[in-house]
Design a protein around this motif. Structure first.
Motif, PDB file in Angstrom:
ATOM      1  N   THR A  48       0.857  -1.178   0.000  1.00 45.77           N
ATOM      2  CA  THR A  48       0.000   0.000   0.000  1.00 45.77           C
ATOM      3  C   THR A  48       0.895   1.230   0.000  1.00 45.77           C
ATOM      4  O   THR A  48       2.118   1.125   0.086  1.00 45.77           O
ATOM      5  N   ASP A  49       0.249   2.400  -0.049  1.00 46.34           N
ATOM      6  CA  ASP A  49       1.004   3.643  -0.145  1.00 46.34           C
ATOM      7  C   ASP A  49       0.756   4.484   1.106  1.00 46.34           C
ATOM      8  O   ASP A  49      -0.360   4.960   1.312  1.00 46.34           O
ATOM      9  N   ASP A  50       1.766   4.616   1.937  1.00 44.21           N
ATOM     10  CA  ASP A  50       1.685   5.477   3.139  1.00 44.21           C
ATOM     11  C   ASP A  50       0.925   4.848   4.309  1.00 44.21           C
ATOM     12  O   ASP A  50       0.355   5.566   5.136  1.00 44.21           O
ATOM     13  N   HIS A  51       0.876   3.543   4.381  1.00 40.60           N
ATOM     14  CA  HIS A  51       0.199   2.900   5.507  1.00 40.60           C
ATOM     15  C   HIS A  51       1.182   2.705   6.668  1.00 40.60           C
ATOM     16  O   HIS A  51       2.072   1.860   6.612  1.00 40.60           O
ATOM     17  N   ILE A  88      10.063   7.887   1.033  1.00 42.86           N
ATOM     18  CA  ILE A  88       9.188   8.587   0.085  1.00 42.86           C
ATOM     19  C   ILE A  88       8.875   7.615  -1.057  1.00 42.86           C
ATOM     20  O   ILE A  88       9.653   6.698  -1.343  1.00 42.86           O
ATOM     21  N   CYS A  89       7.725   7.860  -1.716  1.00 43.84           N
ATOM     22  CA  CYS A  89       7.093   6.848  -2.572  1.00 43.84           C
ATOM     23  C   CYS A  89       7.988   6.232  -3.649  1.00 43.84           C
ATOM     24  O   CYS A  89       8.351   5.057  -3.568  1.00 43.84           O
ATOM     25  N   ALA A  90       8.292   7.007  -4.705  1.00 43.15           N
ATOM     26  CA  ALA A  90       9.008   6.422  -5.839  1.00 43.15           C
ATOM     27  C   ALA A  90      10.379   5.858  -5.428  1.00 43.15           C
ATOM     28  O   ALA A  90      10.727   4.738  -5.827  1.00 43.15           O
ATOM     29  N   SER A 342       4.134  -1.431   3.194  1.00 45.46           N
ATOM     30  CA  SER A 342       3.746  -0.169   2.594  1.00 45.46           C
ATOM     31  C   SER A 342       5.024   0.553   2.215  1.00 45.46           C
ATOM     32  O   SER A 342       6.081   0.264   2.773  1.00 45.46           O
ATOM     33  N   ASP A 343       4.951   1.491   1.271  1.00 47.65           N
ATOM     34  CA  ASP A 343       6.210   2.043   0.740  1.00 47.65           C
ATOM     35  C   ASP A 343       6.981   2.892   1.750  1.00 47.65           C
ATOM     36  O   ASP A 343       8.142   3.188   1.530  1.00 47.65           O
ATOM     37  N   GLN A 344       6.355   3.272   2.811  1.00 46.15           N
ATOM     38  CA  GLN A 344       7.010   3.849   4.008  1.00 46.15           C
ATOM     39  C   GLN A 344       5.954   3.986   5.073  1.00 46.15           C
ATOM     40  O   GLN A 344       4.807   3.623   4.857  1.00 46.15           O
ATOM     41  N   GLY A 345       6.361   4.564   6.188  1.00 44.68           N
ATOM     42  CA  GLY A 345       5.385   4.862   7.230  1.00 44.68           C
ATOM     43  C   GLY A 345       4.743   6.221   6.989  1.00 44.68           C
ATOM     44  O   GLY A 345       4.782   6.739   5.860  1.00 44.68           O
ATOM     45  N   ASP A 355       2.157  13.200   6.329  1.00 50.77           N
ATOM     46  CA  ASP A 355       3.273  12.943   5.408  1.00 50.77           C
ATOM     47  C   ASP A 355       4.410  12.115   6.052  1.00 50.77           C
ATOM     48  O   ASP A 355       4.190  11.448   7.067  1.00 50.77           O
ATOM     49  N   LYS A 356       5.578  12.120   5.412  1.00 53.65           N
ATOM     50  CA  LYS A 356       6.635  11.146   5.721  1.00 53.65           C
ATOM     51  C   LYS A 356       8.013  11.819   5.623  1.00 53.65           C
ATOM     52  O   LYS A 356       8.255  12.770   6.303  1.00 53.65           O
ATOM     53  N   ARG A 357       8.962  11.270   4.887  1.00 48.96           N
ATOM     54  CA  ARG A 357      10.257  11.878   4.529  1.00 48.96           C
ATOM     55  C   ARG A 357      11.327  11.870   5.625  1.00 48.96           C
ATOM     56  O   ARG A 357      12.476  11.538   5.368  1.00 48.96           O
TER      57      ARG A 357
END
Ligand code: CA
Length: 511
Positions: A48-51, A88-90, A342-345, A355-357
């Motif tokens: 998933t994305d950002d879970h 971060i996503c990509a 997920s692609d990150q937390g 957000d994340k980063r």
């Protein structure tokens, strides 16, 4: 081998040899994957994305329940120290595909285009006879390579009635994207010939910003107040400039569009729009009348944000349940490895953010649960430090394909089977690059051990931060300047230098 099973023997040899090279040779000799004459395991990689992991009940979430996702942990292994190398996503996706850090795979930030001609684990699986598919969110700007079938959202994709690009041809679908991606995944699984080993990357857009719930979940949580994180009103005292100068706070950064205070999107069907307006309309009217200010306004924004975020996750949970049910019904469950990550937390109001980063815990952590009934003990938990860098090598290990020497991750295969290699990593290296850019999180790199985290923010800043995670798990006090930690800082700087050398990261300022 007298008195030992083949598996125990291989385990003992690998333990003695204690090196990544020996591990991959043994994997080729089938510790995890095929045993001669037997079927190689199938792989379903769910991302998933950002879970964030603190929004999964198997990780002890205080704010939601995820019964289907929990099944993967309950019937397999949960990892409590799974981290990404660039939150971060990509970039995270490129690390997973290549098994290499961002500076080597070329995707240091979301703006770069992935070079699909490079080596990836799907290509290696395909070469080894696996059927491969990529369905859902891809987010790497170039078309997927290494797949027998792909059907992906263009760019970020839409939550409702999405366009999808199937093997190069774009088509529009009507419905909620989390359901549609799952429909495609099930359709592809059903199209496979019996006995054909496969690897499916089944990747959701949800719960990415702007957190648009599906029709089924639009009013879920309406009657409850979700618990607030204890540092929702963090003022960043005892921290440096990076935390103070970000632009990702619920109070200042979140937009009316994020908060669904703007009209429903134009691309909704009349029925979808009716449900949307019925869900948000009365709540928005009440909000406007209340004329909230200050902390009460932040509290309202948090509730609106977190409920929508959790509603998106509820749909993911339902849909993953559909896939798990299909694996049971079709008899595939026993021989299929199911990965969930997920692609990150993500910050769920922690430090007042979304957000994340940052390399801080909530976004550094990735949920990771792995089920494979044949080799992984149900309900097991690992606290070893594992990384997204390790996923590709692990899939290759499962398939009995040697891990190329230039992949920088290691298979977590032995950990999944309950025995950690003696030389397993005791620290991890992180590097974030996207600055100046969205959310203004400054460039930084750092090292995390089980107990400590040392971060260096650089570019238009030169600040170090140190956290003692045993004493300060919420990272509220930077202790870099504390003389009693001088020896720790020295050790961590040496370790950071070693890791930068090991992973060949010579980008930007030296340690
Ligand atoms: Ca993401």
């Amino acid at each position: 081998m007298k008195g030992q099973t083949r598996r125990e023997f291989l385990r003992s040899v690998s333990y003695t040899a204690g090196s990544a090279a020996a591990l991959s040779i043994l994997s080729g000799g089938n510790t995890l994957g095929q045993t001669s004459g037997k079927k190689r395991p199938n792989i379903i990689f769910i991302m998933t994305d950002d879970h964030a992991s603190h929004a999964l009940s198997c990780y002890g979430s205080k704010i939601n329940k995820t019964p289907n996702l929990d099944r993967i942990a309950n019937e397999g292994m949960r990892f409590d120290n799974s981290f990404c190398t660039n939150s971060i996503c990509a970039p995270c996706r490129a690390v997973i595909l290549t098994g290499k850090y961002s500076h080597l795979n070329g995707i240091t930030d979301n703006r770069k285009k992935f070079d699909g001609s490079q080596q990836t684990f799907p290509k290696l699986l395909q070469k080894a006879g696996y059927k491969t598919a990529m369905i859902g969110k891809w987010h790497l700007k170039t078309d997927p390579t290494g797949f027998d079938y792909w059907n992906v959202l263009p760019g970020q994709g839409a939550y409702y009635n999405p366009a999808m690009k199937e093997m190069g041809r774009q088509r529009k679908y009507t419905g909620y994207t989390t359901d549609i991606i799952t429909d495609h995944a099930l359709k592809w699984l059903k199209s496979l010939k019996p006995g054909e080993p496969f690897c499916l990357m089944y990747q959701h857009k949800a719960p990415h910003r702007r957190w648009e719930p599906g029709p089924k979940h639009l009013t879920m949580y309406d009657d409850v107040t979700i618990a607030e994180p204890d540092n929702l009103f963090d003022d960043y005292s005892n921290r440096g400039r990076a935390a103070k100068e970000q632009d990702m706070s619920i109070s200042r950064t979140m937009t009316e569009n994020d908060l669904k205070l703007t009209p429903a999107r134009k691309n909704l069907t009349p029925e979808q729009k009716r449900l949307w307006d019925a869900a948000y309309g009365p709540k928005n009217e009440a909000f406007k009348k209340a004329n909230l200010q200050g902390k009460e306004l932040v509290r309202w924004k948090y509730q609106r944000y977190i409920k929508d975020y959790l509603r998106c996750i509820a749909s993911v949970d339902d849909n993953v349940g559909r896939v798990l049910d299909y694996l049971d019904e079709s008899g595939l469950a026993e021989n299929t490895v199911v990965f969930y990550t997920s692609d990150q937390g993500f910050y769920l109001g922690d430090h007042g953010w979304f957000d994340k980063r940052f390399m801080y815990e909530e976004s550094l952590r990735m949920p990771l649960m792995v089920r494979y009934p044949k080799k992984i003990k149900a309900g097991s938990v690992s606290d070893e430090i594992v990384l997204n860098l390790d996923f590709g090598p692990t899939f290759l290990d499962f398939a009995g394909v040697p891990v190329p020497a230039d992949m920088q991750g290691k298979s977590i295969g032995r950990i999944l089977q309950g025995s950690t290699p003696a030389d397993w990593r005791k620290s991890m290296y992180y590097h974030y690059y996207e600055y100046p850019g969205a959310h203004s999180v400054k460039k930084h790199y750092g090292v995390r051990t089980r107990r400590y985290k040392l971060i260096h923010f650089y570019h238009d800043i030169d600040e170090w931060e140190l956290y003692d995670l045993a004493k300060d798990p919420r990272e509220m006090k930077d202790i870099y300047g504390d003389a009693s930690y001088a020896d720790i800082v020295k050790e961590l700087k040496t370790e950071l230098k070693r890791l930068r050398r090991k992973y060949k990261d010579t980008t930007d300022s030296p340690v």
